[in-house]
Design a protein around this motif. Sequence first.
Motif, PDB file in Angstrom:
ATOM      1  N   LEU A  17       8.264  -0.428  -5.487  1.00 36.31           N
ATOM      2  CA  LEU A  17       8.766   0.784  -6.138  1.00 36.31           C
ATOM      3  C   LEU A  17       9.408   0.448  -7.479  1.00 36.31           C
ATOM      4  O   LEU A  17       9.272   1.190  -8.444  1.00 36.31           O
ATOM      5  CB  LEU A  17       9.778   1.492  -5.236  1.00 36.31           C
ATOM      6  CG  LEU A  17       9.195   2.172  -4.005  1.00 36.31           C
ATOM      7  CD1 LEU A  17      10.284   2.877  -3.228  1.00 36.31           C
ATOM      8  CD2 LEU A  17       8.105   3.152  -4.398  1.00 36.31           C
ATOM      9  N   ALA A  18      10.107  -0.698  -7.525  1.00 37.23           N
ATOM     10  CA  ALA A  18      10.739  -1.097  -8.787  1.00 37.23           C
ATOM     11  C   ALA A  18       9.686  -1.532  -9.803  1.00 37.23           C
ATOM     12  O   ALA A  18       9.755  -1.166 -10.975  1.00 37.23           O
ATOM     13  CB  ALA A  18      11.739  -2.213  -8.544  1.00 37.23           C
ATOM     14  N   GLU A  19       8.698  -2.303  -9.346  1.00 34.58           N
ATOM     15  CA  GLU A  19       7.683  -2.819 -10.275  1.00 34.58           C
ATOM     16  C   GLU A  19       6.769  -1.698 -10.787  1.00 34.58           C
ATOM     17  O   GLU A  19       6.350  -1.707 -11.932  1.00 34.58           O
ATOM     18  CB  GLU A  19       6.824  -3.892  -9.600  1.00 34.58           C
ATOM     19  CG  GLU A  19       7.570  -5.168  -9.240  1.00 34.58           C
ATOM     20  CD  GLU A  19       8.097  -5.910 -10.460  1.00 34.58           C
ATOM     21  OE1 GLU A  19       7.382  -5.962 -11.475  1.00 34.58           O
ATOM     22  OE2 GLU A  19       9.227  -6.422 -10.387  1.00 34.58           O
ATOM     23  N   LYS A  20       6.479  -0.753  -9.867  1.00 35.00           N
ATOM     24  CA  LYS A  20       5.523   0.307 -10.189  1.00 35.00           C
ATOM     25  C   LYS A  20       5.926   1.076 -11.440  1.00 35.00           C
ATOM     26  O   LYS A  20       5.085   1.568 -12.181  1.00 35.00           O
ATOM     27  CB  LYS A  20       5.444   1.255  -8.989  1.00 35.00           C
ATOM     28  CG  LYS A  20       4.332   2.260  -9.019  1.00 35.00           C
ATOM     29  CD  LYS A  20       4.182   2.922  -7.667  1.00 35.00           C
ATOM     30  CE  LYS A  20       5.115   4.089  -7.501  1.00 35.00           C
ATOM     31  NZ  LYS A  20       4.738   4.965  -6.364  1.00 35.00           N
TER      32      LYS A  20
ATOM     33  N   PHE B 173       0.827  -1.198   0.000  1.00 30.50           N
ATOM     34  CA  PHE B 173       0.000   0.000   0.000  1.00 30.50           C
ATOM     35  C   PHE B 173       0.865   1.252   0.000  1.00 30.50           C
ATOM     36  O   PHE B 173       0.653   2.160  -0.799  1.00 30.50           O
ATOM     37  CB  PHE B 173      -0.909  -0.030   1.227  1.00 30.50           C
ATOM     38  CG  PHE B 173      -1.981   0.996   1.182  1.00 30.50           C
ATOM     39  CD1 PHE B 173      -2.957   0.942   0.198  1.00 30.50           C
ATOM     40  CD2 PHE B 173      -2.010   2.020   2.104  1.00 30.50           C
ATOM     41  CE1 PHE B 173      -3.943   1.891   0.142  1.00 30.50           C
ATOM     42  CE2 PHE B 173      -2.991   2.982   2.053  1.00 30.50           C
ATOM     43  CZ  PHE B 173      -3.963   2.923   1.073  1.00 30.50           C
ATOM     44  N   SER B 174       1.862   1.290   0.899  1.00 30.34           N
ATOM     45  CA  SER B 174       2.653   2.513   0.980  1.00 30.34           C
ATOM     46  C   SER B 174       3.520   2.672  -0.257  1.00 30.34           C
ATOM     47  O   SER B 174       3.704   3.776  -0.759  1.00 30.34           O
ATOM     48  CB  SER B 174       3.506   2.520   2.254  1.00 30.34           C
ATOM     49  OG  SER B 174       4.499   1.544   2.163  1.00 30.34           O
TER      50      SER B 174
ATOM     51  N   GLN C 230      10.313  -5.704   8.554  1.00 30.58           N
ATOM     52  CA  GLN C 230      11.193  -6.416   7.618  1.00 30.58           C
ATOM     53  C   GLN C 230      10.462  -6.663   6.304  1.00 30.58           C
ATOM     54  O   GLN C 230      10.980  -6.404   5.219  1.00 30.58           O
ATOM     55  CB  GLN C 230      11.619  -7.767   8.206  1.00 30.58           C
ATOM     56  CG  GLN C 230      12.351  -7.668   9.516  1.00 30.58           C
ATOM     57  CD  GLN C 230      13.767  -7.191   9.338  1.00 30.58           C
ATOM     58  OE1 GLN C 230      14.185  -6.891   8.218  1.00 30.58           O
ATOM     59  NE2 GLN C 230      14.496  -7.087  10.427  1.00 30.58           N
ATOM     60  N   TYR C 231       9.242  -7.181   6.430  1.00 29.64           N
ATOM     61  CA  TYR C 231       8.455  -7.461   5.223  1.00 29.64           C
ATOM     62  C   TYR C 231       8.048  -6.177   4.521  1.00 29.64           C
ATOM     63  O   TYR C 231       8.123  -6.064   3.302  1.00 29.64           O
ATOM     64  CB  TYR C 231       7.204  -8.264   5.585  1.00 29.64           C
ATOM     65  CG  TYR C 231       7.479  -9.728   5.730  1.00 29.64           C
ATOM     66  CD1 TYR C 231       7.446 -10.563   4.624  1.00 29.64           C
ATOM     67  CD2 TYR C 231       7.796 -10.277   6.957  1.00 29.64           C
ATOM     68  CE1 TYR C 231       7.714 -11.901   4.745  1.00 29.64           C
ATOM     69  CE2 TYR C 231       8.069 -11.620   7.092  1.00 29.64           C
ATOM     70  CZ  TYR C 231       8.026 -12.431   5.978  1.00 29.64           C
ATOM     71  OH  TYR C 231       8.301 -13.756   6.094  1.00 29.64           O
ATOM     72  N   ALA C 232       7.592  -5.219   5.331  1.00 34.56           N
ATOM     73  CA  ALA C 232       7.104  -3.982   4.723  1.00 34.56           C
ATOM     74  C   ALA C 232       8.198  -3.325   3.889  1.00 34.56           C
ATOM     75  O   ALA C 232       7.962  -2.874   2.770  1.00 34.56           O
ATOM     76  CB  ALA C 232       6.621  -3.027   5.807  1.00 34.56           C
ATOM     77  N   ARG C 233       9.427  -3.319   4.408  1.00 38.44           N
ATOM     78  CA  ARG C 233      10.521  -2.690   3.668  1.00 38.44           C
ATOM     79  C   ARG C 233      10.856  -3.449   2.398  1.00 38.44           C
ATOM     80  O   ARG C 233      11.032  -2.858   1.331  1.00 38.44           O
ATOM     81  CB  ARG C 233      11.773  -2.645   4.543  1.00 38.44           C
ATOM     82  CG  ARG C 233      11.685  -1.627   5.620  1.00 38.44           C
ATOM     83  CD  ARG C 233      12.924  -1.724   6.435  1.00 38.44           C
ATOM     84  NE  ARG C 233      13.180  -0.498   7.177  1.00 38.44           N
ATOM     85  CZ  ARG C 233      14.327  -0.256   7.773  1.00 38.44           C
ATOM     86  NH1 ARG C 233      15.311  -1.114   7.694  1.00 38.44           N
ATOM     87  NH2 ARG C 233      14.497   0.857   8.438  1.00 38.44           N
ATOM     88  N   THR C 234      10.949  -4.780   2.518  1.00 41.17           N
ATOM     89  CA  THR C 234      11.275  -5.584   1.336  1.00 41.17           C
ATOM     90  C   THR C 234      10.216  -5.411   0.252  1.00 41.17           C
ATOM     91  O   THR C 234      10.531  -5.170  -0.917  1.00 41.17           O
ATOM     92  CB  THR C 234      11.359  -7.067   1.720  1.00 41.17           C
ATOM     93  OG1 THR C 234      12.180  -7.192   2.864  1.00 41.17           O
ATOM     94  CG2 THR C 234      11.905  -7.885   0.588  1.00 41.17           C
TER      95      THR C 234
END
Lengths: 328, 336, 304
Positions: C186-189, C113-114, C176-180
């Motif tokens: 961000l890369a896929e977007k 989401f973020s 940990q998960y949220a950051r990964t």
Amino acid sequence: MAALLTVNNLNVVFSMRFGDLRAVNDVSFSLESGQRLGLVGESGAGKSVTGFSIINLISRPGRIASGSITFEGRELTTLSPEEMRKLRGDRISMIFQDPMMTLNPVLTLGAQMTETLLAHENITRRQAEERAVETLKKVYIPSPDRRLGQYPHELSGGMRQRIIIAIALLTNPSLIIADEPTTALDVTIQAEILDLLYELTVNERMGLILITHDLAVVSQVTERIAVMYGGRIVETGPTMAVIDNPSHPYTRGLIGALPESAGGQRRLNQIQGAMPSLYHMPSGCAFHPRCPLAMDVCAKETPKLCETGERGTLTACFKTAACEAASL
Amino acid sequence: MTNKPLLTVNGLVKHFDISGGFLDQLRFSEGKFSRKRTVVHAVNGVSFEVRQGETLSVVGESGCGKSTLARTIIGLYPPTSGTILYKGARVDDLSPKAMLPYRAKMQMVFQDPYASLNPRMRVNQILDEPLRLHFPNLNAIQRAERIAAVMDQVGVRPGWATHYPHEFSGGQRQRISIARALMADPEFVVADEPISALDVSIQAQILNLLMDAQDERGLTYLFITHDLSVVEHISARVAVMYLGALCELAPVRELFEAPRHPYTRLLLSAIPKLGGERRRSARIQGETPTPINLPPGCVFHVRCPFATDLCRVEAPTLQDYGGALAACHGLEENRI
Amino acid sequence: MWKKFLASHFLWSFKRDWVAMASAAVLVLLLLASLLAPVIAPHNPYDGTNVDIMEAETPPVWMEGGTSKFILGTDAQGRGILSAMLYGMRTSLMIGLGAVFLQAFMGILIGLFSGYSGGKLEAFLMRLADVQLSFSTLLVAIFVGAIFQMVFGVASYEQMAVPLLIVIIGFAEWPQYARTVRASVLAEKKKEYVEAARVIGLPARRIMLRHILPNTLSPVLVISTVQVANAIMSEAALSFLGFGMPVTRPSLGSLIKSGFEFIFSGSWWITVFPGILLVVLILVINLLGDFMREALNPKLYKGA
């Protein structure tokens, strides 16, 4: 005069887990000092692998399986890695597509240029810097002395490619291999870089191997051309003879598909299908599944380069050249 | 082809703030902190119209803002200012819901066939999405039939519909990408460098496909490219962009036979011609400006051989020269 | 087809990597053993009727005084160490997996989401993650556990220990998960298939869940292995400190703790055997994680 570079029956193989992939098959050509050769083909044609194998930059799992490469009278395929390293960047230089990949972003241009010189020649840092400025002038870089202190990111793409060419020129090599040197650049910059390469080979009597997919670029710069398809040279000869009168169906198709060849018609002449991958190379002539002139024999036997009767061009085709199939 | 405008772009401006967070913006100079923003001036006041049924090409070099222009028009980026009208109605400030009917009518084909298809979806799933959204009253069988028909039209065997994108070659993927754009029955297609990532022998196939689709469906194209020989072949009119501004907009014959703007002339002289005479091209003079540090006045004056003091201060506006529009003080003053 | 392809490459590299194969074999064995604990364990350590205090601190079978009834000896209450270990591993794995599911659920949702929406919300959630990460898991767990025991009493704590530990460890590690996930979102977007989905007009929720999420799962899979190992370790550490599983329902950590008092009186086996099991369990999970990181690296498997 003696040839600067002779490549004879070069075969490059990539050993994969499911078997060998033949990336380059029986490729032969030669180049004299000051001569410019264009190696043309689409992605997967084996043109870059051919270029890399000359200076033994093929990394595992690839290897030169057979054939000989003679440069200034020395056999290159049997050189030790150390001898090859000395030769590379000294007598033979290479220019790559993406200038940002070649330049180290954290070193100044001066450091990168003198590093090459100091590695190959026994001179002082000051002499090396003078030579660097000298070379930057050759590639028409404005205010060259100021550039030595700059970092790659401070320059535009065209400037960076000039720097790459300057680094390639530093040691006065007798052969430059340029792999798609202008593909990442804009047309206006591309024109300048092509001009520069042309002028340098003429003035410095250097050999140039220009590897590209762009027929128009090749036709502007080179005297001889070798068209590659599926790891083989399918047609070679003087550039203008091949372009004005292509005889291999692939070369014909390639030239015919360009918008400027369409004449008045709206639809372009297209070649059907796509370049086969190394994993599924067709038998016989690799082009036969896409070829409008294909005959039965084309699927069975691989044609060798034969004369076409056209001003010194050679073509590997059973139909359009005097190639004879063994079974006929 | 009619002269009715399908799409009208008025004074479109798109800037990107790339200065990052507050901390990244802080600069320390002369003993005090200041906040500095870094802005990319990608598109700066561009106006033109695309006529019903025509192909309008936008050409320019990297960084000229042509891709940003395309993405702003299609609604991927909100414009910084200016308006976009589709058949006379504003589409640049609509909510996603109000935009939905226009989404079906305005579609886009992307440059990189390896990135533009979701690697985790089968071809029929990719093609099904626009149908489900825009034609909710079709049942599964009708949708499958439509998918097969469009796949057939773009030259991909409908039997391959259950395969994943990685099983196709670049050219085939681009066909699938075009099929996705055609699924919702669009009227207007923005094609952003649709052939520049493809091999030479495939480029002609895709161009033919795009032209066939245009003939069969009466599509209007906005074609973004850097390849002038392609532009000459497919377009009715050509717009030349440099550093976010429109330099020249002219019918294709006019532009190639009598280029007016000095930048258009430079661009045309730089195309390598197959087997043509080698021409000496001009050397770079000074530094090429970037969209972050736009020069004042005419953006081209740094590289222009005809630049005068006026060009260095005041930006020229588009003027009509017998059907061809060009923005150049030199042309206005009859110097060039 | 895609799955087949993935599996074939995955399998191929797996078959060439004997460390990975051995780790997988050990892990499967351990998982089976803990799953089937009620069936294969010689005794039920929770069943008081089986426990005889007279058999307390029996040494392993090969030592003097050992009996074949308790192959690895017994603890201070006369429970068989082997049985207690099997049941303990079950509890440890349950807490470890449960906590990772919770972490993954929260982290993936927040990261997705973020990452997709960007802007102020993204900045807020990610700073929250930073703050959360700067508290040690153990500190938070001890704090929450102590409050719980105070409010609800020790008896209900013993009842609620497993879900409580899952929640505590799960909450502590979601960043940990949220950051990964955010990094890969961000890369896929930026990729064109996401732009294409937006041009079609798909709602943001569908783009996130259907298009972006499946393409961010490989790194999630990789960190999951490490996270399971971490969660088991956290639980063991908490239990060892006395803030985890009660001795009546032992996990590996509380077994180690319960034997620790006796290590100097010579009954080393009570601590050492559960300790070895814990080390082996964590080691094989981490080795498998390393293997997956390499095998799932998209840069490496482009060729085939």
